[in-house]
Write a protein that holds these residues in place. Structure first.
Motif, PDB file in Angstrom:
ATOM      1  N   LYS A  51       0.700  -1.128   0.084  1.00 35.80           N
ATOM      2  CA  LYS A  51       0.069  -0.065   0.202  1.00 35.80           C
ATOM      3  C   LYS A  51       0.803   1.406   0.129  1.00 35.80           C
ATOM      4  CE  LYS A  51      -3.755  -2.229   0.228  1.00 35.80           C
ATOM      5  NZ  LYS A  51      -4.598  -2.610  -0.987  1.00 35.80           N
ATOM      6  N   ASN A  52       2.105   1.082   0.252  1.00 36.53           N
ATOM      7  CA  ASN A  52       3.202   2.229   0.075  1.00 36.53           C
ATOM      8  C   ASN A  52       4.281   1.976  -0.371  1.00 36.53           C
ATOM      9  OD1 ASN A  52       1.793   3.902   2.465  1.00 36.53           O
ATOM     10  ND2 ASN A  52       1.746   1.976   3.232  1.00 36.53           N
ATOM     11  N   ASP A  53       4.977   2.991  -1.141  1.00 37.45           N
ATOM     12  CA  ASP A  53       6.068   2.810  -1.783  1.00 37.45           C
ATOM     13  C   ASP A  53       7.271   2.350  -1.035  1.00 37.45           C
ATOM     14  OD1 ASP A  53       5.064   3.099  -4.495  1.00 37.45           O
ATOM     15  OD2 ASP A  53       5.548   5.187  -4.487  1.00 37.45           O
ATOM     16  N   SER A  54       7.205   2.837   0.294  1.00 32.53           N
ATOM     17  CA  SER A  54       8.309   2.896   1.054  1.00 32.53           C
ATOM     18  C   SER A  54       8.077   3.528   2.709  1.00 32.53           C
ATOM     19  CB  SER A  54       9.504   3.730   0.663  1.00 32.53           C
ATOM     20  OG  SER A  54      10.481   3.845   1.500  1.00 32.53           O
ATOM     21  N   LEU A  55       8.332   2.570   3.476  1.00 28.45           N
ATOM     22  CA  LEU A  55       7.980   2.921   4.747  1.00 28.45           C
ATOM     23  C   LEU A  55       9.324   2.873   5.570  1.00 28.45           C
ATOM     24  CD1 LEU A  55       4.696   1.131   5.520  1.00 28.45           C
ATOM     25  CD2 LEU A  55       5.084   3.633   5.271  1.00 28.45           C
ATOM     26  N   SER A  56       9.447   3.678   6.762  1.00 27.41           N
ATOM     27  CA  SER A  56      10.547   3.672   7.601  1.00 27.41           C
ATOM     28  C   SER A  56      10.399   2.293   8.737  1.00 27.41           C
ATOM     29  CB  SER A  56      10.542   4.956   8.552  1.00 27.41           C
ATOM     30  OG  SER A  56       9.655   4.941   9.467  1.00 27.41           O
ATOM     31  N   ILE A  57      11.134   1.872   9.315  1.00 27.80           N
ATOM     32  CA  ILE A  57      11.209   0.653  10.221  1.00 27.80           C
ATOM     33  C   ILE A  57      10.442   1.275  11.379  1.00 27.80           C
ATOM     34  CG2 ILE A  57      12.339  -0.852  11.838  1.00 27.80           C
ATOM     35  CD1 ILE A  57      14.644  -0.749  10.009  1.00 27.80           C
ATOM     36  N   LYS A  58      10.530   2.584  11.590  1.00 32.19           N
ATOM     37  CA  LYS A  58       9.689   2.970  12.859  1.00 32.19           C
ATOM     38  C   LYS A  58       8.197   3.067  12.238  1.00 32.19           C
ATOM     39  CE  LYS A  58       9.263   7.130  16.005  1.00 32.19           C
ATOM     40  NZ  LYS A  58       9.574   8.471  16.451  1.00 32.19           N
ATOM     41  N   GLU A  59       8.138   3.550  11.214  1.00 29.42           N
ATOM     42  CA  GLU A  59       6.679   3.464  10.746  1.00 29.42           C
ATOM     43  C   GLU A  59       5.965   2.151  10.706  1.00 29.42           C
ATOM     44  OE1 GLU A  59       6.255   7.169   7.797  1.00 29.42           O
ATOM     45  OE2 GLU A  59       7.337   5.473   7.014  1.00 29.42           O
ATOM     46  N   LEU A  60       6.862   1.074  10.263  1.00 29.87           N
ATOM     47  CA  LEU A  60       6.345  -0.324  10.187  1.00 29.87           C
ATOM     48  C   LEU A  60       5.982  -0.710  11.580  1.00 29.87           C
ATOM     49  CD1 LEU A  60       8.646  -1.687   7.416  1.00 29.87           C
ATOM     50  CD2 LEU A  60       6.310  -1.493   7.276  1.00 29.87           C
ATOM     51  N   SER A  61       6.975  -0.468  12.630  1.00 31.05           N
ATOM     52  CA  SER A  61       6.720  -0.840  14.072  1.00 31.05           C
ATOM     53  C   SER A  61       5.414  -0.253  14.518  1.00 31.05           C
ATOM     54  CB  SER A  61       8.082  -0.337  14.739  1.00 31.05           C
ATOM     55  OG  SER A  61       7.722  -0.401  16.211  1.00 31.05           O
ATOM     56  N   GLY A  62       5.388   0.938  14.314  1.00 30.12           N
ATOM     57  CA  GLY A  62       4.196   1.587  14.785  1.00 30.12           C
ATOM     58  C   GLY A  62       2.836   0.748  14.343  1.00 30.12           C
ATOM     59  N   GLN A  63       2.831   0.905  12.973  1.00 24.55           N
ATOM     60  CA  GLN A  63       1.562   0.398  12.246  1.00 24.55           C
ATOM     61  C   GLN A  63       1.182  -1.185  12.660  1.00 24.55           C
ATOM     62  OE1 GLN A  63       0.467   1.633   8.312  1.00 24.55           O
ATOM     63  NE2 GLN A  63       1.882   3.540   8.601  1.00 24.55           N
ATOM     64  N   THR A  64       2.261  -1.965  12.823  1.00 23.83           N
ATOM     65  CA  THR A  64       1.979  -3.413  13.215  1.00 23.83           C
ATOM     66  C   THR A  64       2.084  -3.433  14.753  1.00 23.83           C
ATOM     67  OG1 THR A  64       4.515  -3.684  13.073  1.00 23.83           O
ATOM     68  CG2 THR A  64       3.407  -4.250  11.102  1.00 23.83           C
ATOM     69  N   GLU A  65       2.460  -2.513  15.538  1.00 23.85           N
ATOM     70  CA  GLU A  65       2.225  -2.414  17.137  1.00 23.85           C
ATOM     71  C   GLU A  65       3.176  -3.459  17.586  1.00 23.85           C
ATOM     72  OE1 GLU A  65      -1.534  -2.492  18.396  1.00 23.85           O
ATOM     73  OE2 GLU A  65      -2.387  -1.080  17.145  1.00 23.85           O
TER      74      GLU A  65
END
Length: 167
Positions: A51-65
Motif C-alpha cells: 500500500k506504500n512505496d516505502s516506509l521507515s522501520i519506525k513506521e512499520l513498527s508503529g503500524q504493526t504494533e
C-alpha cells in the motif's frame, strides 16, 4: 468441555496463542501447497508495503504494533532473502526506509490472489456459524479494553483486599 474451556479467563492467553498458532500453520500450509516460499509472519510488512512505496522501520513498527527491534529483525530477515531493501531517508539520514526489491514485488504478485482466497474462505467460515461473526469485533473490543484497563493494577488491588496465605 475441555480443560482450557473450563478455566475461562485464567487461560485466555494460552487459548489465543494456540488459536493463533493453528491459524498461522494453516495459512503457511496454503502457501506451501501453492509452492510459494512465504511465511505468514511476513504478512504485515508485505501488506503495508503493498500500500506504500516505502516506509521507515519506525513506521512499520508503529503500524504493526510491535517493538522497533522486532520490526528491525523481521526487516533484516526479509533483506537476507532479498525481498526488501533499505535506503537512507532523504529527509533524515538516521531513518532507514524499507521498500520491495524486484524479487519482493514478484512474490507480492504471487500472494495477492492467495490473500483474496483466504478472505473468501474465512468469510465462508464466518457465514457458516453466527457465533463466528462476532469474533473480530470481540477481539477489537478486547484489545481496546486492554489498552485502557490496567489489569495487573486491578488484580493487585483485589489481592490487597482478599486475605490469603503466603506460600
Amino acid at each position: 468441555m475441555n480443560l482450557y474451556q473450563s478455566l475461562g479467563y485464567l487461560v485466555l492467553g494460552s487459548r489465543l496463542r494456540r488459536m493463533s498458532e493453528t491459524f498461522l500453520s494453516e495459512i503457511n500450509r496454503i502457501y506451501q501447497n501453492e509452492g510459494i516460499d512465504f511465511d505468514a509472519s511476513w504478512f504485515p510488512v508485505f501488506y503495508l508495503l503493498s500500500k506504500n512505496d516505502s516506509l521507515s522501520i519506525k513506521e512499520l513498527s508503529g503500524q504493526t504494533e510491535v517493538s522497533h527491534p522486532a520490526a528491525s529483525q523481521l526487516i533484516t530477515n526479509l533483506k537476507n532473502r532479498k525481498l526488501v531493501e533499505t535506503t537512507v531517508s532523504a529527509d533524515d539520514g538516521r531513518r532507514q526506509m524499507v521498500q520491495f526489491t524486484d524479487k519482493g514485488r514478484d512474490l507480492l504478485k504471487q500472494i495477492l490472489p492467495i490473500w483474496d482466497a483466504i478472505s473468501a474462505g474465512m468469510n465462508e467460515l464466518e457465514a457458516s456459524d453466527s457465533k463466528i461473526a462476532g469474533i473480530l469485533p470481540a477481539i477489537s473490543a478486547l484489545e481496546n479494553s486492554f489498552r485502557a484497563y490496567n489489569l495487573s493494577g486491578k488484580v493487585g488491588d483485589k489481592l490487597k483486599t482478599i486475605p490469603h496465605e503466603k506460600l
